[in-house]
Design a protein around this motif. Sequence first.
Motif, PDB file in Angstrom:
ATOM      1  N   ARG A  73     -24.740  21.622  17.536  1.00 21.42           N
ATOM      2  CA  ARG A  73     -23.356  21.651  17.054  1.00 21.42           C
ATOM      3  C   ARG A  73     -22.930  20.277  16.553  1.00 21.42           C
TER       4      ARG A  73
ATOM      5  N   TYR B 293     -28.235  30.536   2.925  1.00 26.06           N
ATOM      6  CA  TYR B 293     -27.671  29.406   2.198  1.00 26.06           C
ATOM      7  C   TYR B 293     -27.427  28.250   3.149  1.00 26.06           C
TER       8      TYR B 293
ATOM      9  N   TYR C 277     -24.947  24.895   3.115  1.00 22.76           N
ATOM     10  CA  TYR C 277     -23.842  24.221   2.458  1.00 22.76           C
ATOM     11  C   TYR C 277     -23.577  22.890   3.150  1.00 22.76           C
TER      12      TYR C 277
ATOM     13  N   GLN D 155     -20.425  20.287   3.803  1.00 22.60           N
ATOM     14  CA  GLN D 155     -18.976  20.167   3.716  1.00 22.60           C
ATOM     15  C   GLN D 155     -18.564  18.775   4.165  1.00 22.60           C
TER      16      GLN D 155
ATOM     17  N   GLY E  80     -12.542  16.807   4.004  1.00 17.87           N
ATOM     18  CA  GLY E  80     -11.544  16.843   2.942  1.00 17.87           C
ATOM     19  C   GLY E  80     -11.988  17.560   1.692  1.00 17.87           C
TER      20      GLY E  80
ATOM     21  N   GLY F 165     -14.289  21.068  -0.083  1.00 20.92           N
ATOM     22  CA  GLY F 165     -14.832  22.395   0.142  1.00 20.92           C
ATOM     23  C   GLY F 165     -16.331  22.345   0.290  1.00 20.92           C
ATOM     24  N   PRO F 166     -16.909  23.371   0.886  1.00 23.73           N
ATOM     25  CA  PRO F 166     -18.371  23.406   1.036  1.00 23.73           C
ATOM     26  C   PRO F 166     -19.069  23.382  -0.324  1.00 23.73           C
TER      27      PRO F 166
ATOM     28  N   LEU G 155     -23.268  23.732   6.976  1.00 24.86           N
ATOM     29  CA  LEU G 155     -23.019  25.139   7.257  1.00 24.86           C
ATOM     30  C   LEU G 155     -24.173  25.993   6.750  1.00 24.86           C
TER      31      LEU G 155
ATOM     32  N   PHE H 139     -20.869  33.050   7.798  1.00 29.37           N
ATOM     33  CA  PHE H 139     -21.133  31.635   8.050  1.00 29.37           C
ATOM     34  C   PHE H 139     -21.335  31.362   9.535  1.00 29.37           C
ATOM     35  N   GLY H 140     -22.189  30.408   9.817  1.00 34.35           N
ATOM     36  CA  GLY H 140     -22.311  29.886  11.161  1.00 34.35           C
ATOM     37  C   GLY H 140     -21.218  28.869  11.428  1.00 34.35           C
ATOM     38  N   SER H 141     -21.180  28.353  12.651  1.00 29.90           N
ATOM     39  CA  SER H 141     -20.139  27.390  13.045  1.00 29.90           C
ATOM     40  C   SER H 141     -20.418  25.989  12.530  1.00 29.90           C
TER      41      SER H 141
END
Lengths: 113, 115
Positions: free
Chosen positions: B9, B33, B35, B37, B40, B42-43, B91, B106-108
Amino acid sequence: AQSVTQPDIHITVSEGASLELRCNYSYGATPYLFWYVQSPGQGLQLLLKYFSGDTLVQGIKGFEAEFKRSQSSFNLRKPSVHWSDAAEYFCAGATGGGNKLTFGTGTQLKVEL
Amino acid sequence: EAGVAQSPRYKIIEKRQSVAFWCNPISGHATLYWYQQILGQGPKLLIQFQNNGVVDDSQLPKDRFSAERLKGVDSTLKIQPAKLEDSAVYLCASSLDMNAYFGYTFGSGTRLTVV
């Protein structure tokens, strides 16, 4: 270039007030459009999505969004905000039939009690 | 249905060190996927897999980032060596197939801090 724009970085509303978060898109054809919510330390949760058909889309947690082709917009609305709605909201788009999401920069929502 | 699992995490490393992130998608989801992030923002898509093959890695900084999805299930994203600007949340998302119509889960995320 295909893009999604969220003009408001921060928005503050009072609990019980109505909410509208803005999203504008730039795509050659009608895109698939999405709204996601992200609470601190959490992943992205899908609120609603638009592919075609009825331009008013209902989502979870009482949210709705309206697709307006003439304004290239897909604004998110909620008639009465709850304190638990405080989070960051992302608009995202993908080309119709495509698979890659392009995200906006997000709008941070603060709810005053 | 179990969600997309990611670990760790949180991770704090020094610049020039290496780090790896793991993702286990929803069972049966062919598309995965990664991503990035940044705070401030977006992914931003880094890489997309369909089963165990790479579909799109055009935004992946290949001089330092690598990813694999052996056997078409779990995936690992690696950064070596890390830079300060790599500090971000990573992500992982999965989808039934390669069409946004199916939706993403999505995962955390993994929050990486490079110091």
